[in-house]
Design a protein around this motif. Structure first.
Motif, short mmCIF file in Angstrom:
data_model
loop_
_atom_site.label_atom_id
_atom_site.label_comp_id
_atom_site.label_asym_id
_atom_site.label_seq_id
_atom_site.Cartn_x
_atom_site.Cartn_y
_atom_site.Cartn_z
N LEU A 148 22.46 -25.00 25.18
CA LEU A 148 21.95 -24.93 23.81
C LEU A 148 20.43 -24.84 23.85
N SER A 149 19.89 -23.92 23.09
CA SER A 149 18.44 -23.76 22.99
C SER A 149 18.05 -23.74 21.51
N VAL A 150 17.34 -24.78 21.08
CA VAL A 150 16.88 -24.88 19.69
C VAL A 150 15.39 -24.62 19.69
N SER A 151 14.95 -23.67 18.87
CA SER A 151 13.53 -23.30 18.86
C SER A 151 13.00 -23.21 17.43
N ASP A 152 11.94 -23.97 17.15
CA ASP A 152 11.27 -23.96 15.84
C ASP A 152 12.27 -24.10 14.69
N LEU A 153 13.18 -25.07 14.82
CA LEU A 153 14.20 -25.27 13.79
C LEU A 153 13.57 -25.92 12.55
N VAL A 154 13.74 -25.27 11.41
CA VAL A 154 13.28 -25.80 10.13
C VAL A 154 14.48 -25.81 9.18
N THR A 155 14.84 -26.99 8.71
CA THR A 155 15.94 -27.11 7.75
C THR A 155 15.38 -27.67 6.44
N SER A 156 15.65 -26.96 5.36
CA SER A 156 15.13 -27.35 4.04
C SER A 156 16.28 -27.52 3.06
N PHE A 157 16.07 -28.42 2.09
CA PHE A 157 17.05 -28.63 1.02
C PHE A 157 16.38 -28.38 -0.33
N ARG A 158 17.16 -27.82 -1.24
CA ARG A 158 16.63 -27.53 -2.58
C ARG A 158 16.71 -28.80 -3.42
N VAL A 159 15.54 -29.32 -3.82
CA VAL A 159 15.46 -30.54 -4.62
C VAL A 159 14.61 -30.23 -5.85
N ARG A 183 14.57 -27.70 -7.90
CA ARG A 183 14.11 -26.30 -7.89
C ARG A 183 13.01 -26.02 -6.86
N GLN A 184 12.81 -26.93 -5.93
CA GLN A 184 11.83 -26.69 -4.87
C GLN A 184 12.48 -26.93 -3.51
N TRP A 185 12.02 -26.17 -2.49
CA TRP A 185 12.56 -26.35 -1.14
C TRP A 185 11.76 -27.44 -0.42
N ARG A 186 12.48 -28.46 0.05
CA ARG A 186 11.82 -29.57 0.75
C ARG A 186 12.26 -29.58 2.20
N GLN A 187 11.31 -29.51 3.12
CA GLN A 187 11.62 -29.49 4.56
C GLN A 187 12.02 -30.89 5.03
N VAL A 188 13.18 -30.97 5.69
CA VAL A 188 13.67 -32.24 6.25
C VAL A 188 13.54 -32.23 7.77
N VAL A 189 13.77 -31.07 8.39
CA VAL A 189 13.50 -30.89 9.83
C VAL A 189 12.38 -29.86 9.94
N LYS A 190 11.31 -30.22 10.66
CA LYS A 190 10.07 -29.43 10.62
C LYS A 190 9.69 -28.89 12.01
N GLY A 191 10.31 -27.79 12.39
CA GLY A 191 9.90 -27.08 13.60
C GLY A 191 10.24 -27.77 14.90
N ILE A 192 11.44 -28.33 14.99
CA ILE A 192 11.85 -29.04 16.21
C ILE A 192 12.38 -28.04 17.25
N SER A 193 12.09 -28.31 18.53
CA SER A 193 12.55 -27.45 19.64
C SER A 193 13.02 -28.32 20.80
N PHE A 194 14.15 -27.95 21.42
CA PHE A 194 14.62 -28.60 22.64
C PHE A 194 15.72 -27.76 23.27
N ASP A 195 15.97 -27.97 24.56
CA ASP A 195 17.05 -27.30 25.29
C ASP A 195 17.99 -28.35 25.87
N ILE A 196 19.26 -27.97 26.04
CA ILE A 196 20.22 -28.82 26.73
C ILE A 196 20.86 -27.99 27.84
N LYS A 197 20.71 -28.44 29.07
CA LYS A 197 21.24 -27.72 30.22
C LYS A 197 22.70 -28.12 30.50
N PRO A 198 23.41 -27.36 31.34
CA PRO A 198 24.78 -27.73 31.69
C PRO A 198 24.85 -29.14 32.27
N ARG A 199 25.85 -29.91 31.84
CA ARG A 199 26.11 -31.28 32.29
C ARG A 199 25.00 -32.27 31.90
N GLU A 200 24.08 -31.86 31.04
CA GLU A 200 22.97 -32.74 30.67
C GLU A 200 23.26 -33.44 29.34
#
Length: 622
Positions: free
Chosen positions: A11-22, A24-41
């Motif tokens: 799994l490779s997550v890069s610059d993940l931004v998750t926003s929710f509509r509150v 009538r405005q978009w509010r960022q809850v996850v702000k640019g997170i990045s990480f990798d998960i290797k096999p068996r890790e």
């Protein structure tokens, strides 16, 4: 784990931004997170509630609500971009290549379908097996996750399983299609220490056997040390620190990481300390910590005990139908006796179903005991009529595990705190308002917050409001039933420090009900260990933790996760036994128990051959 450093990430997550509509405005809850998960890790994502951990997991699975949520960035599974896949393709990946275990298994399992059918359904849908093949494979999976008598339990419904066994069923379901990645979202948070230890050992074993990668979401740093190769620390939607778990624990660089680690209760940290000790508090911006101090000696041993419980017995009848006869009884509390001095904390510990909470509710007469006596300042609470009982409850109050469930959502907190004062005619309305402002300040909240409603507060703040309400009538005794179990480590430390400070100031007696042994060691003067409704060991805190005698006490202590990554690969003596059922036949007569004194004030139930065998198995495993 045996992850290959130069292999391509599962799994490779890069610059993940998750926003929710509150509103009538978009509010960022996850702000640019990045990480990798290797096999068996195994990668752990840690942080407090609201930091964005679970939203990160739901974003990877694309389970956020369409229309009111937005996921940006990149999420790749074995090089395949998930965010651009059609929903039909994503459905084939969920449960097949990526599986998820949620915090509460009962809300994830269908209560009207047998557990075997629910697991087999995934095998039929994703692997194309016939019903008979799926049933055989399901039984094999149930045996793999250590479900006893798997074949006979295939057709049983979720309510027939304990919490730990239901979580094992969820793991079997998640592993059914041999996923590349397993996401465990707070999968052990609500479990007792012994069940938690079993689940962690099981995940590690299955990971070795099947070679899958694991994304572990938690706020329990002891669990992180036990299972994770690398750790991502989240705060306010951002990844503030990412490194190997060993580096995070030994050389944390961010102040927030240091504050999280400082708040982790460590078993054995109280060795040589006579009285309860406050947690060190670390400033999240500077990383500077105060020096924790022992509480003052508030236990008044010369006075009469504020609470004396003798031979307390509470049973629940099981009837066959509405008008049927009694076919059995749940022996929830059986001949329990203890006393509690002013200014003292007695902790009741044990697994779910051992009778801890029933004991607390029986003391308060929220449940009517069958027999025994409960003396509050020398007066038997069990013999009082309802009017007198209501008057005496001013002297004994209860703090429940879930603060949101114990607060009226339609009532502002000022009214909630003032209510016991007005009902018991201890203050006029104007006096009650002044008292509410004083109580809110005392528990670390601002008096202006009195006009707010429960949903406007965090979990830790709601628990402070419950404490303020309990203190309003100036009680002598507080029954704290798992009052900090659901809180994050830093909030838990704040609430416990507050309770210790109030005990010091007001000479409060606490009956502290918990299954968190590390917290119990920190806050208690004495400890009583319960098993199947009976106290099997009771004594001073240093005796119980420093020299446990009963095999069940040893089993509880052995199961506590150790916040030391260096010990992660050590095999621990974990028992896979389920706690026995307290249901007995109608004519069952409990045996007369005998106790021996291990040291002054330290009493241990004399156990039989069955416990001798368990004790030998634990020693051999160790």
């Amino acid at each position: 784990m045996n992850c290959t450093q130069d292999s391509a990430p599962v799994l490779s997550v890069s610059d993940l931004v998750t926003s929710f509509r509150v509103e009538r405005q978009w509010r960022q809850v996850v702000k640019g997170i990045s990480f990798d998960i290797k096999p068996r890790e195994t990668v752990a994502v840690v942080g407090e509630s609201g930091s964005g951990k679970s939203v990160t997991a739901l974003s990877v699975m694309r389970l956020t609500q369409p229309g009111s949520s937005r996921i940006e960035g990149s999420i790749k599974l074995s090089g395949k971009e998930l965010l651009t896949l059609p929903e039909a393709d994503m459905r084939r990946i969920r449960g097949n290549e990526i599986a998820m275990i949620f915090q509460e298994p009962m809300t994830s399992l269908n209560p009207v379908l047998p557990i075997g059918f629910q697991i087999a359904e995934a095998l039929v849908m994703h692997r194309g097996l016939s019903r008979s093949e799926a049933e055989a494979e399901t039984i094999r999976l149930l045996e793999k996750v250590r479900i006893p008598a798997a074949r006979s339990r295939f057709h049983e419904y979720p309510h027939r399983f304990s919490g730990g066994m239901r979580q094992r069923v969820m793991i079997a379901m998640a592993l059914a299609c041999k996923p590349k990645l397993l996401i465990a979202d707070e999968a052990t948070t609500a479990l007792d220490v012994t069940i938690q230890a079993q689940i962690l050992e099981l995940i590690k074993l299955l990971q070795e056997e099947d070679g899958m990668s694991v994304l572990f979401i938690t706020h329990d740093m002891g669990v992180v040390a036990e299972i994770a190769d690398r750790t991502v620390v989240m705060y306010n939607g951002e990844a503030v620190e990412t490194s190997t778990t060993e580096a995070i624990f030994t050389r944390p660089t961010h102040p927030y990481t240091r504050s999280l680690l400082a708040a982790v209760p460590k078993l054995g940290a109280m060795e040589g300390v006579r009285r309860p000790m406050r947690f060190p508090m670390v400033d999240r911006k500077t990383g500077l910590s105060d020096v924790p101090t022992e509480t003052a000696d508030t236990v008044a041993t010369s006075e009469r005990p504020v609470l004396e419980v003798n031979g307390l017995t509470t049973r629940f009848e099981i009837r066959s139908g509405l008008l049927g006869g009694v076919k059995g009884r749940v022996h929830a509390v059986e001949n329990v006796s203890f006393s509690l001095q002013p200014g003292e904390t007695l902790a009741l510990v044990g697994e779910s179903g051992c009778g801890k909470s029933t004991t607390g509710r029986s003391v308060m007469r929220l449940i009517e005991p069958l027999s025994g006596s409960v003396l509050l300042d020398g007066e038997d609470v069990l013999k009082l009529d309802q009017k007198t009982l209501r008057e005496r409850r001013v002297r004994m109050q209860m703090i429940f595990q879930d603060p949101f469930a114990s607060l009226n959502p339609r009532m502002d907190v000022g009214t909630t705190i003032a209510e016991p004062l007005l009902i018991n005619r201890l203050a006029t309305r104007s006096e009650a308002q002044d008292k509410v402002a004083e109580l809110l300040q005392r528990v670390g909240l601002h008096p202006d917050m009195a006009s707010r409603f429960p949903h406007e507060f965090s979990g830790g703040q709601r628990q402070r409001i419950c404490i303020a309400r309990a203190l309003a009538v100036e009680p002598r005794l507080i029954v704290a039933d798992e009052s900090v179990s659901a809180l994050d480590v830093s909030v838990k430390a704040q609430v416990i420090n507050l309770m210790l400070e109030l005990q010091e100031r007001m000479k409060l007696a606490y009956l502290f009900i918990s299954h968190d042994m590390a917290v119990v060691e920190r806050v208690s003067h004495r400890v009583a260990v319960m098993y199947l409704g009976e106290i099997v060991e009771i004594g001073p805190r240093e005796a119980i933790f420093g020299n446990p005698q009963h095999p069940y006490t040893k089993r509880l202590l052995a199961a506590v996760p150790v916040a030391d990554p260096a010990r992660r690969h050590e095999k621990r003596p974990v028992s896979n036994d389920e706690i026995k059922s307290p249901v007995r036949a109608p004519d069952y007569v409990p045996p007369v128990r005998q106790y021996r004194e291990a040291s002054p004030g330290h009493a241990v139930m004399i156990w039989g051959e069955e416990w001798e065998r368990k004790d030998q198995r634990t020693e051999m495993a160790a």
